[in-house]
Scaffold this motif. Structure first.
Motif, PDB file in Angstrom:
ATOM      1  N   MET A 129       0.780   4.249  -2.680  1.00 44.72           N
ATOM      2  CA  MET A 129       0.260   5.546  -2.260  1.00 44.72           C
ATOM      3  C   MET A 129       1.250   6.669  -2.608  1.00 44.72           C
ATOM      4  O   MET A 129       0.867   7.701  -3.149  1.00 44.72           O
ATOM      5  N   PHE A 130       2.508   6.416  -2.323  1.00 41.25           N
ATOM      6  CA  PHE A 130       3.522   7.429  -2.641  1.00 41.25           C
ATOM      7  C   PHE A 130       3.625   7.635  -4.153  1.00 41.25           C
ATOM      8  O   PHE A 130       3.777   8.758  -4.626  1.00 41.25           O
ATOM      9  N   MET A 156       0.820  -1.222   0.000  1.00 42.55           N
ATOM     10  CA  MET A 156       0.000   0.000   0.000  1.00 42.55           C
ATOM     11  C   MET A 156       0.852   1.269   0.000  1.00 42.55           C
ATOM     12  O   MET A 156       0.575   2.199  -0.753  1.00 42.55           O
ATOM     13  N   MET A 157       1.854   1.288   0.879  1.00 44.19           N
ATOM     14  CA  MET A 157       2.645   2.514   1.039  1.00 44.19           C
ATOM     15  C   MET A 157       3.317   2.944  -0.271  1.00 44.19           C
ATOM     16  O   MET A 157       3.196   4.096  -0.682  1.00 44.19           O
TER      17      MET A 157
END
Lengths: 390, 293
Positions: free
Chosen positions: B197-198, B193-194
């Motif tokens: 997202m970035f 996810m991270m």
């Protein structure tokens, strides 16, 4: 399930924090106001407005309220810089917007009804027009962020566009300032540290003056001398014929100069402000600072003289009033007062205009685009556009 | 508040970035990379603490689970026992939370220094330090790097893709291994996810910020390999205590394992507080007292 919810919540929280700093930026170019008798033209963000400068009654806006873009094209705008009245046309430049994608066109709008008459595009490599356009009565000079100055001839059309008479490509950096046009010459400041002098008819470079940093202010001209400031924190007097430096201020100013200087018609004084909020009175003969006032925020809009007072707008939302012939204290600080003690609630970065005892002040951001202040009482005379009746 | 943020974070970052740009031959990319190194160096103690804390939390999972089982109906005792165990729910998050303002400050500094719009140029002028007069001569910054304009989003999506890949590997390395299947699943989701997202965020932000993020990830990865031996040692120490001991509530096994500092920083001058201190149980402290007597 619980875990998935927790992870989703965390991701949403992070996204919120991250998008908060990538969110909508404030208006990014400075509005411009011009007057023709008691009619005002204001280029401010999404629209160009024509209104009665004594009452604030709107005549038209371009693009019209509720206008929809045709065939997937974007609506014209945003706009910045003072609109130019050229015969029956109002000429404005599209500028850089909050999205970072500029409107690359110069627009001619009918003064009569606010409809677009023509638009000039220099192609996809061109960029924003930050400070509007200038004219010598024949040609229109449009300085663009693509480093090029375009000279347009609106009396001769080349298809749907005005004829491009000449271009000047000698600048190596952005042209963000409307040139000064006088005596058949175009004086063009550039962020590449130069002030150029061009022949208005042909675009031929006559001379160039180099400062130690960018020049983003329009010079003031008096008796063959140009007065202009630079980001190098100096203020210069330059010979308008040769481009030779006559003097520069003794020592550095507080901040960058991004403010068109105002020449006092009755004294040998030129007034200029800097981005650190310091306002200076400089001797036009010697370049010596006669006095200064430390105001509250960056000074970008040109100061105006009315009677025995000088009015200065600042980024700190205040309009300041300084006595022209006043006496500074022993340290050379000139006292000032705020026209409206509470400020105008919005940042002020554009040149105001005096009309019939009122100071018309364009606001940088917010829904109110302009406030008219009664100079006698300091009270608000009207706001433009007026709030719709309840 | 915005003003304090400006004075403490954005203004110094803006001026240092400009200064580095001038010192590094007017290369904005090099300036961003140099500032990234500087920021990583300053936040090194925080990063190390976060790594140790995450590793500790992961190693403690079995003990914590056992305690949760044991004190199901008694949240107060559970909390007290967890604290004894050395559980600090903020230990891993706090350094991350502190890094967010740095990221936002960096974003603002990049937008301001690149000064793509008149407003940002005016703001830059208002915030450059007067005692660094030569900085003004550097304006406007040359924002061109290879085929990118560092002040604009990447139309080719190359930078966002590199951000996703580098964030993925960086996160994968930084996340300590765990035996708890739930935790494992959460970690796997976060690792995916991270970066996404970035990457999504980078689609609409200037390439310059992407360069900062990529450089930051690469420095993080390098830093991880440099500190890995110490972390491995700490992990081995902390994985030792028996679950049963924790469940029995004696805390002796935990104390035995945590009597030694979990992490000794590399022989640099950066000080990291010994995490062993917080883990010492009452029993261990009693043992110390007895030894002294």
């Amino acid at each position: 399930m619980k875990k998935a919810l927790r992870v989703s919540f965390f991701a949403a929280a992070c996204a919120l924090v991250l998008t908060a700093c990538g969110g909508e930026l404030p208006p990014s170019s400075f509005p411009g106001l011009s007057l023709d008798g008691s009619t005002a033209y204001l280029a401010s963000n999404a629209h160009v407005y024509k209104f009665d400068a004594t009452t604030g009654a709107e005549a038209w806006r371009f693009p019209a309220a509720g206008a929809q873009p045709a065939n997937g094209e974007r609506l014209p705008g945003p706009f910045a810089g003072s609109p130019l009245k050229f015969g029956d046309l109002i000429i404005v430049g599209g500028t850089i917007g909050t999205t970072g994608e500029p409107d690359r066109n110069v627009y001619a709008i009918s003064d009569q009804n606010g409809q677009e008459v023509w638009r000039f595009s220099a192609g996809q490599t061109s960029r924003e027009y930050v400070d509007g356009v200038a004219t010598d009565g024949k040609l229109i000079f449009a300085a663009n962020g693509d480093n090029v100055l375009y000279a347009l001839n609106p009396t001769q059309m080349d298809g749907a566009q005005p004829k491009l008479e000449w271009t000047f490509t000698g600048s190596t950096n952005r042209l963000w300032t409307r040139p000064l046009v006088a005596d058949g010459k175009v004086y063009l400041p550039s962020l590449d540290h130069h002030l150029f002098a061009l022949d208005a008819a042909t675009g031929k470079e006559l001379w160039r003056f180099r400062a130690d940093a960018s020049i983003a202010s329009r010079p003031a001209l008096k008796d063959g001398v140009l007065y202009v400031g630079s980001f190098d924190r100096k203020f210069y007097a330059v010979d308008a014929e040769t481009g030779d430096q006559i003097w520069e201020t003794d020592g550095l100013l507080e901040g960058w100069v991004w403010n068109d200087a105002t020449i006092d018609p009755d004294r040998d004084i030129v007034y200029v402000g800097d981005v650190k909020g310091k306002f200076y009175a400089i001797d036009t003969e010697s370049g010596k600072i006669v006095w200064s006032s430390q105001l509250g925020g960056a000074i970008h809009g040109q100061s105006v003289i009315n009677g025995n007072r000088i009015y200065v707008v600042s980024f700190d939302t205040h309009v300041y009033s300084i006595e022209r012939g006043g006496t500074p204290d022993a340290n050379g600080n000139m006292p000032f007062r705020r026209v409206l003690e509470t400020g105008l609630g919005r940042r002020l970065a554009s040149t105001p205009t005096v009309l019939e005892g009122a100071l018309l002040v364009p606001l940088f951001d917010g829904e109110i685009r302009l406030t008219a202040l009664d100079l006698e009482t300091g009270a608000k005379k009207y706001e433009f556009p007026p709030k719709p009746a309840q | 508040m915005g003003n304090i943020f400006d004075i403490l974070l954005i203004n110094p970052m803006t001026n240092v970035l400009m200064l580095l740009y001038g010192l590094l031959g007017n290369s904005y990319v090099l300036a961003i990379i140099a500032l990234t190194l500087l920021i990583r160096l300053i936040t090194l103690p925080l990063t190390l603490r976060q790594q140790v804390s995450s590793m500790k939390m992961a190693a403690m999972q079995p003990q914590m689970k056992a305690l949760q089982e044991k004190y199901k109906g008694d949240p107060q005792t559970l909390q007290a026992e967890m604290r004894k165990l050395g559980f600090n729910p903020l230990g891993g998050c706090l350094p991350l939370i502190i890094q967010f303002p740095i990221l936002i400050g960096m974003y603002q500094a990049i937008v301001r220094t690149l000064a793509v719009t008149p407003l940002s140029l005016l703001e830059l002028g208002s915030h450059v330090y007067g005692f660094l007069p030569n900085i003004s001569q550097l304006v406007p910054i040359n924002s061109q790097f290879l085929r990118w304009d560092l002040g604009q989003p990447d139309p080719l999506f190359i930078i966002p893709i590199i951000v996703v890949v580098s964030t993925y590997f960086s996160n994968k390395l930084m996340t300590p291994p765990t035996t708890d299947p739930n935790m494992k699943q959460t970690n796997q989701m976060m690792q995916l996810m991270m970066p996404l997202m970035f990457g999504f965020f980078m689609l609409s932000t200037p390439v310059g910020l992407g360069v900062y993020w990529i450089a930051s990830n690469l420095v993080g990865i390098l830093q991880y390999y440099l500190t890995k031996p110490q972390l491995d040692r700490a992990r081995a120490l902390h994985a030792a205590p028996a679950v049963g001991a924790a469940a029995a509530g004696t805390g002796a096994a935990i104390a035995a394992a945590s009597a030694k500092p979990l992490f000794e920083p590399p022989k640099s001058k950066v000080k990291v507080k010994s995490t062993g201190r917080v883990n010492r149980s009452a029993t261990a402290q009693a043992q110390d007292k007895a030894k002294k007597n």
